[in-house]
Design a protein around this motif. Structure first.
Motif, PDB file in Angstrom:
ATOM      1  N   GLY A   1      29.837  46.251  33.856  1.00 44.62           N
ATOM      2  CA  GLY A   1      28.684  46.076  32.975  1.00 44.62           C
ATOM      3  C   GLY A   1      28.791  44.933  31.989  1.00 44.62           C
ATOM      4  O   GLY A   1      28.053  44.898  31.009  1.00 44.62           O
ATOM      5  N   PHE A   2      29.712  44.015  32.219  1.00 41.68           N
ATOM      6  CA  PHE A   2      29.856  42.881  31.301  1.00 41.68           C
ATOM      7  C   PHE A   2      29.180  41.628  31.839  1.00 41.68           C
ATOM      8  O   PHE A   2      29.129  41.401  33.049  1.00 41.68           O
ATOM      9  CB  PHE A   2      31.344  42.554  31.090  1.00 41.68           C
ATOM     10  N   TYR A   3      28.681  40.799  30.927  1.00 37.86           N
ATOM     11  CA  TYR A   3      28.324  39.417  31.229  1.00 37.86           C
ATOM     12  C   TYR A   3      29.534  38.574  30.843  1.00 37.86           C
ATOM     13  O   TYR A   3      30.201  38.867  29.843  1.00 37.86           O
ATOM     14  CB  TYR A   3      27.107  38.970  30.422  1.00 37.86           C
ATOM     15  N   LEU A   4      29.770  37.539  31.612  1.00 42.39           N
ATOM     16  CA  LEU A   4      30.944  36.702  31.321  1.00 42.39           C
ATOM     17  C   LEU A   4      30.710  35.290  31.807  1.00 42.39           C
ATOM     18  O   LEU A   4      29.848  35.051  32.662  1.00 42.39           O
ATOM     19  CB  LEU A   4      32.201  37.285  31.976  1.00 42.39           C
ATOM     20  N   THR A   5      31.444  34.356  31.249  1.00 43.77           N
ATOM     21  CA  THR A   5      31.291  32.942  31.585  1.00 43.77           C
ATOM     22  C   THR A   5      32.652  32.346  31.935  1.00 43.77           C
ATOM     23  O   THR A   5      33.623  32.571  31.210  1.00 43.77           O
ATOM     24  CB  THR A   5      30.687  32.169  30.382  1.00 43.77           C
ATOM     25  N   PRO A   6      32.722  31.592  33.023  1.00 40.63           N
ATOM     26  CA  PRO A   6      33.969  30.883  33.324  1.00 40.63           C
ATOM     27  C   PRO A   6      34.331  29.962  32.160  1.00 40.63           C
ATOM     28  O   PRO A   6      33.457  29.275  31.617  1.00 40.63           O
ATOM     29  CB  PRO A   6      33.617  30.082  34.582  1.00 40.63           C
ATOM     30  N   ALA A   7      35.599  29.978  31.780  1.00 42.17           N
ATOM     31  CA  ALA A   7      36.030  29.241  30.583  1.00 42.17           C
ATOM     32  C   ALA A   7      36.288  27.779  30.935  1.00 42.17           C
ATOM     33  O   ALA A   7      37.431  27.354  31.070  1.00 42.17           O
ATOM     34  CB  ALA A   7      37.280  29.900  29.987  1.00 42.17           C
ATOM     35  N   ARG A   8      35.183  27.029  31.093  1.00 42.38           N
ATOM     36  CA  ARG A   8      35.311  25.602  31.367  1.00 42.38           C
ATOM     37  C   ARG A   8      35.018  24.820  30.104  1.00 42.38           C
ATOM     38  O   ARG A   8      34.217  25.259  29.261  1.00 42.38           O
ATOM     39  CB  ARG A   8      34.298  25.198  32.439  1.00 42.38           C
ATOM     40  N   GLU A   9      35.623  23.673  30.002  1.00 43.09           N
ATOM     41  CA  GLU A   9      35.336  22.775  28.877  1.00 43.09           C
ATOM     42  C   GLU A   9      33.836  22.508  28.828  1.00 43.09           C
ATOM     43  O   GLU A   9      33.226  22.161  29.843  1.00 43.09           O
ATOM     44  CB  GLU A   9      36.073  21.439  29.056  1.00 43.09           C
ATOM     45  N   GLY A  10      33.240  22.667  27.675  1.00 44.62           N
ATOM     46  CA  GLY A  10      31.806  22.424  27.542  1.00 44.62           C
ATOM     47  C   GLY A  10      30.952  23.641  27.851  1.00 44.62           C
ATOM     48  O   GLY A  10      29.779  23.687  27.480  1.00 44.62           O
TER      49      GLY A  10
END
Lengths: 335, 335
Positions: free
Chosen positions: B82-91
């Protein structure tokens, strides 16, 4: 009472025999007198039953080369627990090899013909050869002189998990094999792999895939060799040992799954009916080469963890890349 | 919907932005359109939200070099939870270094300004550098693609165990020091050593004895050097690391005792009032050189055991023989 140290034996006369052997199981009778091992004599000094040996009191005797503090810690601990025991010397006990003390059942002594435990003593900083384990209790003396008892036992592994699985195809992807359209039996009855999602695809670990391919239940591009090669790339020799143990477990009717969450190679299910209705896994298996030497601390860690999750720790000792496997179960013991 | 893979980004247009970013937190907005990381695009393929990328379906895309199966396993698991998440890329996120995914609190997304976890992904067969831990959640993907989360945190250690002990004398015997006539405070208030029997004698471990001698609370023939030398004989460099950590723990008001039964170096008591009334020990401490590389399986073992005995696993990372110590607590996490 006159006691003298001669070599590795403390000689004592008839009176000592009556007081210490006949009534409390110390020593070994010799021509009506008794011989005491230094650790036994140290315990009698410690208790105040004798005052000195060759002029040494308890403090002097324990500090001498005659007696090991580690042996004394275990001897005292077992006496404190109410056991009679005899140092496992040739001629003192039957089958002295591989033990340091022979411990009698509570209420019994050297004059009875029963043995409760064969105890081998090691210090926390010593190592134990894996193949020496089995059929003895390891008494590990830690740096604070507390004793931990580990019961070691050779055993066989067996179960009834032997569901048949129709052959299927898989695709090698990195460190796993995905079966995109497997028969339902693969996961649901035989408990191979994990479901990738809801559409029925199953991902297999490399060791599962190598086994299934070798058994003719799975086809992969490049065959079993391709899977085994990938396994060796990521795990080295360990992969062959793990595959040999996996194969032996499956051949014994036991379903192995990864033991990662418990820090082990496998956890095993002896009687899988279906993946939905698994029951409790009974064993944690760690795969080791047979010439492995255990650090007692690592043993303590494995055994304590297994105990905490109501499983038995089993070491699978492999020889010649897995042609022979010996199984040694190790459990905590409170004598 | 047209999606194309360009390098390590999947480009999608305004419609995709509305459907995937605005309502479900996938991707990164760029000039009104969105960019998706391959792992995000793979998840959309897996769910059937998109049909293909450059002609590849889910199976083709997962099998391509564009996306890692390990990353996908973690991404999917966190989405399933149930989480939203973002790949930890620069920018893409603030402070991308040291993380693979930035996970938002449940109900929040990339448009909010909150972070629940910074997740670093490793495979079971990778290793983790000890000093890289702290301030992140390790997501370990095991050989069956199950994910275990380990929360790692830098911390300080402190307590109120600081009973004063009058100086006494000890005798070095093998791997321990015996104080034949110690002040009662030594064991009873400050919880050093173990009682040898009922007559008040206390045996100290080498690390306890080395500390007490260095602090001027114990005299031993040959002084602290003799004790440290004996420690090095039986433990090598490890003795110096353990003594440094023992000293730091005592200086912080924490009483360390052997952690042998838990496979650790020490267990610790933050608030010892007396040996009789000890309470529960809070931490298990394992001493390691700061350049240690963890096998995830060893980490899982330590953390699982600590959890089972209601303690926190803490790694004491020592640099330069113990001049600097960093403390890293690791605990299981169920996101």
């Amino acid at each position: 009472m006159e006691l003298t140290l001669e070599g590795d034996v403390v000689r004592a006369g008839y009176e000592a025999r009556e007081r210490f052997y006949d009534s409390r199981g110390y020593g070994k009778v010799r021509n009506g007198d008794i011989d005491l091992a230094p650790v036994e004599a140290a315990h009698l000094l410690y208790r105040g039953d004798i005052e000195s040996i060759d002029g040494m009191d308890f403090r002097g005797f324990l500090g001498s080369a005659a007696v090991s503090e580690v042996d004394f810690a275990v001897y005292k601990d077992l006496r404190d627990r109410g056991f009679y025991l005899t140092p496992a010397r040739e001629g003192w006990v039957d089958d002295a090899a591989g033990a340091d003390f022979v411990v009698y059942p509570r209420g019994k002594g050297p004059w009875d013909n029963e043995v409760a435990y064969r105890v081998r003593i090691i210090g926390e900083r010593d190592t134990a050869v894996a193949t020496d384990l089995g059929g003895c209790v390891l008494a590990v003396v830690d740096e604070e002189s507390e004793v931990t008892y580990l019961d070691t036992d050779r055993r066989e592994v067996s179960g009834t998990s032997d569901a048949a699985v129709p052959a299927t195809a898989g695709e090698l992807l990195g460190e796993r094999v995905v079966c995109w359209e497997p028969p339902a039996e693969l996961y649901e009855q035989a408990f191979y792999g994990q479901q990738l999602g809801d559409d029925g695809a199953v991902q297999l670990s490399l060791v599962e895939a190598a086994y299934l391919t070798q058994e003719g239940m799975l086809t992969v591009e490049g065959g079993a060799d391709a899977v085994v090669e990938r396994g060796r790339e990521v795990e080295g020799d360990r992969f062959d040992r793990r595959l040999a143990v996996y194969t032996a477990l499956r051949a014994s009717g036991v379903a192995p799954k990864t033991g990662f969450k418990f820090g082990a190679d496998f956890r095993t299910y002896a009687d899988v009916e279906s993946a939905e209705n698994l029951g409790h896994s009974e064993l944690l298996v760690r795969v080791l080469p047979a010439d492995h030497r255990f650090e007692p601390r690592d043993l303590a860690l494995d055994v304590r963890l297994a105990h905490g999750v109501r499983k038995t720790m089993v070491f699978a000792l492999t020889t010649d890349g897995g042609d022979e496997i010996e199984w040694v179960a190790v459990e905590r013991l409170t004598p």
